[in-house]
Design a protein around this motif. Structure first.
Motif, PDB file in Angstrom:
ATOM      1  N   UNK A 109       1.460   4.274 -12.421  1.00  0.00           N
ATOM      2  CA  UNK A 109       2.352   3.174 -12.781  1.00  0.00           C
ATOM      3  C   UNK A 109       2.197   2.032 -11.776  1.00  0.00           C
ATOM      4  N   UNK A 110       2.443   0.833 -12.283  1.00  0.00           N
ATOM      5  CA  UNK A 110       2.302  -0.363 -11.474  1.00  0.00           C
ATOM      6  C   UNK A 110       3.431  -1.328 -11.831  1.00  0.00           C
ATOM      7  N   UNK A 111       3.971  -1.994 -10.821  1.00  0.00           N
ATOM      8  CA  UNK A 111       4.935  -3.070 -11.036  1.00  0.00           C
ATOM      9  C   UNK A 111       4.424  -4.286 -10.296  1.00  0.00           C
ATOM     10  N   UNK A 112       4.475  -5.426 -10.969  1.00  0.00           N
ATOM     11  CA  UNK A 112       4.015  -6.680 -10.392  1.00  0.00           C
ATOM     12  C   UNK A 112       5.186  -7.647 -10.375  1.00  0.00           C
ATOM     13  N   UNK A 113       5.461  -8.209  -9.211  1.00  0.00           N
ATOM     14  CA  UNK A 113       6.573  -9.136  -9.042  1.00  0.00           C
ATOM     15  C   UNK A 113       6.024 -10.501  -8.666  1.00  0.00           C
ATOM     16  N   UNK A 114       6.463 -11.516  -9.397  1.00  0.00           N
ATOM     17  CA  UNK A 114       6.012 -12.882  -9.104  1.00  0.00           C
ATOM     18  C   UNK A 114       7.128 -13.865  -9.455  1.00  0.00           C
ATOM     19  N   UNK A 115       7.251 -14.895  -8.653  1.00  0.00           N
ATOM     20  CA  UNK A 115       8.178 -15.998  -8.916  1.00  0.00           C
ATOM     21  C   UNK A 115       7.405 -17.057  -9.680  1.00  0.00           C
ATOM     22  N   UNK A 116       7.874 -17.442 -10.875  1.00  0.00           N
ATOM     23  CA  UNK A 116       7.136 -18.419 -11.689  1.00  0.00           C
ATOM     24  C   UNK A 116       7.697 -19.832 -11.589  1.00  0.00           C
ATOM     25  N   UNK A 147       2.240   1.426 -17.387  1.00  0.00           N
ATOM     26  CA  UNK A 147       1.976   2.846 -17.180  1.00  0.00           C
ATOM     27  C   UNK A 147       0.691   3.189 -17.911  1.00  0.00           C
ATOM     28  N   UNK A 148      -0.243   3.806 -17.220  1.00  0.00           N
ATOM     29  CA  UNK A 148      -1.471   4.244 -17.866  1.00  0.00           C
ATOM     30  C   UNK A 148      -1.201   5.542 -18.623  1.00  0.00           C
ATOM     31  N   UNK A 149      -1.686   5.634 -19.819  1.00  0.00           N
ATOM     32  CA  UNK A 149      -1.505   6.846 -20.618  1.00  0.00           C
ATOM     33  C   UNK A 149      -2.420   7.971 -20.140  1.00  0.00           C
ATOM     34  N   UNK A 150      -3.582   7.610 -19.645  1.00  0.00           N
ATOM     35  CA  UNK A 150      -4.509   8.606 -19.098  1.00  0.00           C
ATOM     36  C   UNK A 150      -5.060   8.086 -17.784  1.00  0.00           C
ATOM     37  N   UNK A 151      -5.194   8.976 -16.826  1.00  0.00           N
ATOM     38  CA  UNK A 151      -5.776   8.600 -15.548  1.00  0.00           C
ATOM     39  C   UNK A 151      -4.780   7.919 -14.628  1.00  0.00           C
ATOM     40  N   UNK A 152      -5.316   7.375 -13.550  1.00  0.00           N
ATOM     41  CA  UNK A 152      -4.502   6.714 -12.533  1.00  0.00           C
ATOM     42  C   UNK A 152      -5.174   5.420 -12.120  1.00  0.00           C
ATOM     43  N   UNK A 153      -4.373   4.525 -11.584  1.00  0.00           N
ATOM     44  CA  UNK A 153      -4.901   3.303 -10.999  1.00  0.00           C
ATOM     45  C   UNK A 153      -5.652   3.664  -9.718  1.00  0.00           C
ATOM     46  N   UNK A 154      -6.621   2.853  -9.353  1.00  0.00           N
ATOM     47  CA  UNK A 154      -7.337   3.029  -8.089  1.00  0.00           C
ATOM     48  C   UNK A 154      -6.559   2.267  -7.030  1.00  0.00           C
ATOM     49  N   UNK A 155      -6.088   2.989  -6.018  1.00  0.00           N
ATOM     50  CA  UNK A 155      -5.243   2.389  -4.998  1.00  0.00           C
ATOM     51  C   UNK A 155      -5.912   2.430  -3.634  1.00  0.00           C
ATOM     52  N   UNK A 156      -5.567   1.488  -2.763  1.00  0.00           N
ATOM     53  CA  UNK A 156      -6.045   1.584  -1.375  1.00  0.00           C
ATOM     54  C   UNK A 156      -5.340   2.744  -0.678  1.00  0.00           C
ATOM     55  N   UNK A 157      -5.843   3.119   0.465  1.00  0.00           N
ATOM     56  CA  UNK A 157      -5.264   4.206   1.238  1.00  0.00           C
ATOM     57  C   UNK A 157      -3.807   3.887   1.576  1.00  0.00           C
ATOM     58  N   UNK A 158      -2.931   4.904   1.493  1.00  0.00           N
ATOM     59  CA  UNK A 158      -1.511   4.718   1.784  1.00  0.00           C
ATOM     60  C   UNK A 158      -1.335   4.480   3.282  1.00  0.00           C
ATOM     61  N   UNK A 159      -0.723   3.350   3.607  1.00  0.00           N
ATOM     62  CA  UNK A 159      -0.379   2.999   4.984  1.00  0.00           C
ATOM     63  C   UNK A 159       0.685   1.908   4.914  1.00  0.00           C
ATOM     64  N   UNK A 207       0.802  -1.223   0.000  1.00  0.00           N
ATOM     65  CA  UNK A 207       0.000   0.000   0.000  1.00  0.00           C
ATOM     66  C   UNK A 207       0.837   1.277   0.000  1.00  0.00           C
ATOM     67  N   UNK A 208       2.077   1.203   0.424  1.00  0.00           N
ATOM     68  CA  UNK A 208       2.946   2.379   0.408  1.00  0.00           C
ATOM     69  C   UNK A 208       3.705   2.419  -0.926  1.00  0.00           C
ATOM     70  N   UNK A 209       3.767   3.590  -1.586  1.00  0.00           N
ATOM     71  CA  UNK A 209       4.517   3.686  -2.856  1.00  0.00           C
ATOM     72  C   UNK A 209       5.992   3.327  -2.669  1.00  0.00           C
ATOM     73  N   UNK A 210       6.593   2.768  -3.735  1.00  0.00           N
ATOM     74  CA  UNK A 210       8.013   2.408  -3.704  1.00  0.00           C
ATOM     75  C   UNK A 210       8.768   3.204  -4.767  1.00  0.00           C
ATOM     76  N   UNK A 211      10.087   3.207  -4.637  1.00  0.00           N
ATOM     77  CA  UNK A 211      10.960   3.845  -5.615  1.00  0.00           C
ATOM     78  C   UNK A 211      10.923   3.017  -6.896  1.00  0.00           C
ATOM     79  N   UNK A 253       2.104  -6.571  -5.789  1.00  0.00           N
ATOM     80  CA  UNK A 253       1.840  -5.413  -6.640  1.00  0.00           C
ATOM     81  C   UNK A 253       2.374  -4.177  -5.939  1.00  0.00           C
ATOM     82  N   UNK A 254       3.195  -3.415  -6.664  1.00  0.00           N
ATOM     83  CA  UNK A 254       3.779  -2.181  -6.139  1.00  0.00           C
ATOM     84  C   UNK A 254       3.220  -0.991  -6.907  1.00  0.00           C
ATOM     85  N   UNK A 255       3.083   0.127  -6.221  1.00  0.00           N
ATOM     86  CA  UNK A 255       2.561   1.346  -6.836  1.00  0.00           C
ATOM     87  C   UNK A 255       3.615   2.440  -6.860  1.00  0.00           C
TER      88      UNK A 255
END
Length: 118
Positions: free
Chosen positions: A53-60, A70-82, A14-18, A45-47
């Motif tokens: 922008x969104x990054x998804x990390x998974x071990x396959x 990266x969305x060209x228009x608008x933003x992703x809907x995110x939960x409250x930052x905590x 829920x907290x944004x990352x670098x 899922x990282x925001x």
């Protein structure tokens, strides 16, 4: 998007990352800051700070997979930052990835077997 099986665990940090971090940096965040094992198959899922922008990390099973969008228009809907993570269902994850409001996706209730089939 790479769609895993039904029984996969999906969590949102829920907290944004670098967003300069790559596979190893995000795996370290998942392990050290979030208390997750990035090699267990969990989808993390990282925001970004801007929310578009969104990054998804998974071990396959053979390596870490990093998906970036990266969305060209608008933003992703995110939960409250905590601090911490929030769990999503597979359907909510797919809605989030498409840029839709994942909060409107609810799990279907179990349907009882019809009596005529017994």
């Amino acid at each position: 998007m790479i769609v895993p099986g039904q029984a996969v665990r999906v969590v949102v940090a829920t907290r944004p990352v670098d967003f300069r971090k790559g596979h190893d940096g995000l795996a370290a965040v998942a392990q050290n800051a979030l208390g997750l094992d990035p090699h267990s198959g969990v989808i993390v899922i990282f925001r970004s700070k801007r929310g578009d922008r969104i990054k998804i990390l998974v071990w396959d099973g053979t390596g870490l997979v990093l998906v970036y969008k990266r969305l060209e228009q608008g933003k992703f809907v995110w939960p409250q930052v905590r601090d911490g993570v929030m769990r999503l269902s597979r359907a909510q994850c797919e809605a989030l990835f498409e840029g839709l409001d994942w909060r409107r996706v609810h799990a279907a209730s179990r349907v009882r077997r019809p009596s005529a089939a017994e």
